[in-house]
Design an enzyme around this catalytic site. Structure first.
Site, PDB file in Angstrom:
ATOM      1  N   SER A  15      20.420  15.519  19.791  1.00  0.00           N
ATOM      2  CA  SER A  15      20.530  16.489  18.592  1.00  0.00           C
ATOM      3  C   SER A  15      21.177  15.075  17.764  1.00  0.00           C
ATOM      4  O   SER A  15      20.475  15.517  16.022  1.00  0.00           O
ATOM      5  CB  SER A  15      21.972  17.409  18.822  1.00  0.00           C
ATOM      6  OG  SER A  15      20.897  17.936  19.558  1.00  0.00           O
ATOM      7  N   ARG A  38      28.597  15.254  13.264  1.00  0.00           N
ATOM      8  CA  ARG A  38      28.829  15.783  13.901  1.00  0.00           C
ATOM      9  C   ARG A  38      29.375  17.791  13.438  1.00  0.00           C
ATOM     10  O   ARG A  38      29.322  18.501  13.971  1.00  0.00           O
ATOM     11  CB  ARG A  38      30.737  15.697  14.488  1.00  0.00           C
ATOM     12  CG  ARG A  38      30.943  16.422  15.864  1.00  0.00           C
ATOM     13  CD  ARG A  38      32.105  15.970  17.110  1.00  0.00           C
ATOM     14  NE  ARG A  38      31.487  14.604  17.337  1.00  0.00           N
ATOM     15  CZ  ARG A  38      30.685  14.624  18.806  1.00  0.00           C
ATOM     16  NH1 ARG A  38      30.662  16.113  18.906  1.00  0.00           N
ATOM     17  NH2 ARG A  38      30.090  13.848  19.341  1.00  0.00           N
ATOM     18  N   HIS A  41      26.104  18.868  13.710  1.00  0.00           N
ATOM     19  CA  HIS A  41      25.614  19.330  14.242  1.00  0.00           C
ATOM     20  C   HIS A  41      26.525  20.758  15.127  1.00  0.00           C
ATOM     21  O   HIS A  41      26.096  21.515  15.852  1.00  0.00           O
ATOM     22  CB  HIS A  41      26.505  17.941  15.649  1.00  0.00           C
ATOM     23  CG  HIS A  41      26.082  18.192  16.662  1.00  0.00           C
ATOM     24  ND1 HIS A  41      27.666  18.701  17.981  1.00  0.00           N
ATOM     25  CD2 HIS A  41      24.912  18.190  17.321  1.00  0.00           C
ATOM     26  CE1 HIS A  41      27.039  18.456  19.026  1.00  0.00           C
ATOM     27  NE2 HIS A  41      25.330  18.434  19.180  1.00  0.00           N
TER      28      HIS A  41
END
Lengths: 213, 213
Positions: A15, A38, A41
Site C-alpha cells: 500500500s 499513513r 493509507h
C-alpha cells in the site's frame, strides 16, 4: 482459491509503495513523510497530502511526549479504537476520553454547554496528559484553545482534525490564535479529518518509536 | 464568547442543508437519499455520491432485518464505536465482532488464514446475525461471498466497504459473483470506504426506524 495478499505487513508495504508511486513528484520532509502517507493509507484520499499541516516542530516535540509516556486525551471513542493498542502499551500510554463521565454529563447540562467542552476542561487539568487529539467536536478544540490562552499548561501536541460542515474548518483555523504561544500542532485544514485520520497520525508517530510486530 | 453552533441537532440539520445545496442538481431515490447524505456528512467527501451503490432492494430488506432485531456482524471494533448505541438499543440489536476471540485467534494461526476469515465463518453460523458490515478486511468480505456461494444462509444485508490500496476494491467488485443469489447489498466502489462510512450507512438506516433524541 482466490489470489490475494493475506499478510497484513505485506499489504501495508504494498500500500505504501502504491501511495508513494501515485504521489508522483510530491515529497514530504523526512519526519512527516510516514505520517502523511499513513493518513492517505487510512482514508484512500490523496487530498490529505495538501490538507495536513505541521506547526512548531510538532513531530519531534510530540514524539518526546510519547516517549515520556504522556497520555493522550481524545474527543471520541473512535480515536481510542483507531490507535494501535500494542504501540500504546509499548510506551505505557493510555488514550482517555471523558465525554461519557457522569460528572461531565451533569456539569454540561447545568451550564448548557457541550459535553466535549466540559470533558476538555477535565483533561487539561490532568498532569499526565499532554497530547490532545480532536477528530470530531469543534467545541472541544475551541475550548482547548481558549484554556491555553487563559493560562492552562502548554500541551506537547495538539492534533486538530474535527470533521464536518458546520464549525469544523473554523475551529481548526482558530489554532492560528495560538501563534504567540509556540504550541506544536498537526492540523487538517478544511472540512475533512475525523477519528480515523487522528488515529493514523498517532499510529504513525508511535511506530516511529518502534514496532515489535 | 465565540459565535458557533453548539447544539448537535442544529449542527446536523445545517450540515445536511449544506450537503443538499452543494450536491446541486444531483438527486437520489427517496429511500437512499438520507444514507448517501449521511455518508457525505461523516466523511466531508462528496465523491461518495458516485461511489455508493445499492443492490437488490438493499434498503427495504435491510430495514426489515433491523426491525426484526437481527444482529450486525462487523469486521472492526471501530464500526461498533461508530454505530449509535441508542439507535441500536431501540431495536435491541448488538454489533458483534469476533476477531479478538481466543478460538478465532487459535484457529487462524493453525490454518494460516486471517482472523477476519475465521471470524466471518463464526458469524455466518449465528442464526441471530443476518447483517454483515465490512469496513476494513477484504478477506472478511471474500470469505462471506464464498460461504454464501457454498450454501450459507442468505444475509438480509451486506455493507461492503473495505478501504485501502491492496485488495479492497477487488473484494468489493467480487460482490458481483453474488448476482445469481439475490443478496441485498450496499457497496462503496473503488478504494474508499472504511468503518466510519459503514457506521454512517447503518446509522442512517437505524434512524429511518425512529429516533427518540
Amino acid at each position: 482459491m482466490r489470489d490475494y495478499v493475506n499478510e497484513p505487513h505485506e499489504i501495508e508495504k504494498k500500500s505504501f509503495e502504491i501511495i508513494g508511486r501515485e504521489l508522483g513528484g510530491i515529497k514530504f520532509p523526512e519526519e512527516t513523510d510516514s505520517i502523511v502517507k499513513r493518513v492517505i493509507h487510512t482514508t484512500a484520499d490523496f487530498e490529505y497530502a495538501r490538507l495536513i499541516e505541521f506547526k512548531n516542530n510538532a513531530v519531534a516535540r510530540g514524539l518526546n511526549a510519547l516517549k515520556a509516556g504522556k497520555h493522550i486525551y481524545a474527543d471520541t471513542g473512535m480515536i481510542k479504537a483507531a490507535v494501535n493498542n500494542r504501540a500504546l502499551a509499548m510506551q505505557h500510554i493510555d488514550v482517555l476520553n471523558f465525554v461519557h463521565d457522569d460528572d461531565v454529563i451533569a456539569e454540561a447540562k447545568k451550564r448548557g454547554v457541550t459535553r466535549s467542552t466540559v470533558a476538555m476542561e477535565k483533561a487539561v487539568n490532568r498532569e499526565d496528559v499532554s497530547i490532545f487529539a480532536i477528530g470530531n467536536a469543534p467545541t472541544a478544540l475551541y475550548r482547548l484553545i481558549d484554556l491555553i490562552k487563559d493560562g492552562a499548561p502548554k500541551p506537547d501536541l495538539i492534533v486538530g482534525a474535527p470533521i464536518g460542515f458546520v464549525g469544523a474548518a473554523e475551529s481548526k483555523a482558530a489554532l492560528d490564535e495560538l501563534d504567540p504561544y509556540d504550541i506544536p500542532y498537526i492540523r487538517i485544514n478544511g472540512r475533512k479529518g475525523g477519528s480515523p485520520v487522528v488515529g493514523a497520525i498517532l499510529n504513525a508517530m508511535l511506530y516511529k518509536l518502534g514496532r515489535d510486530w
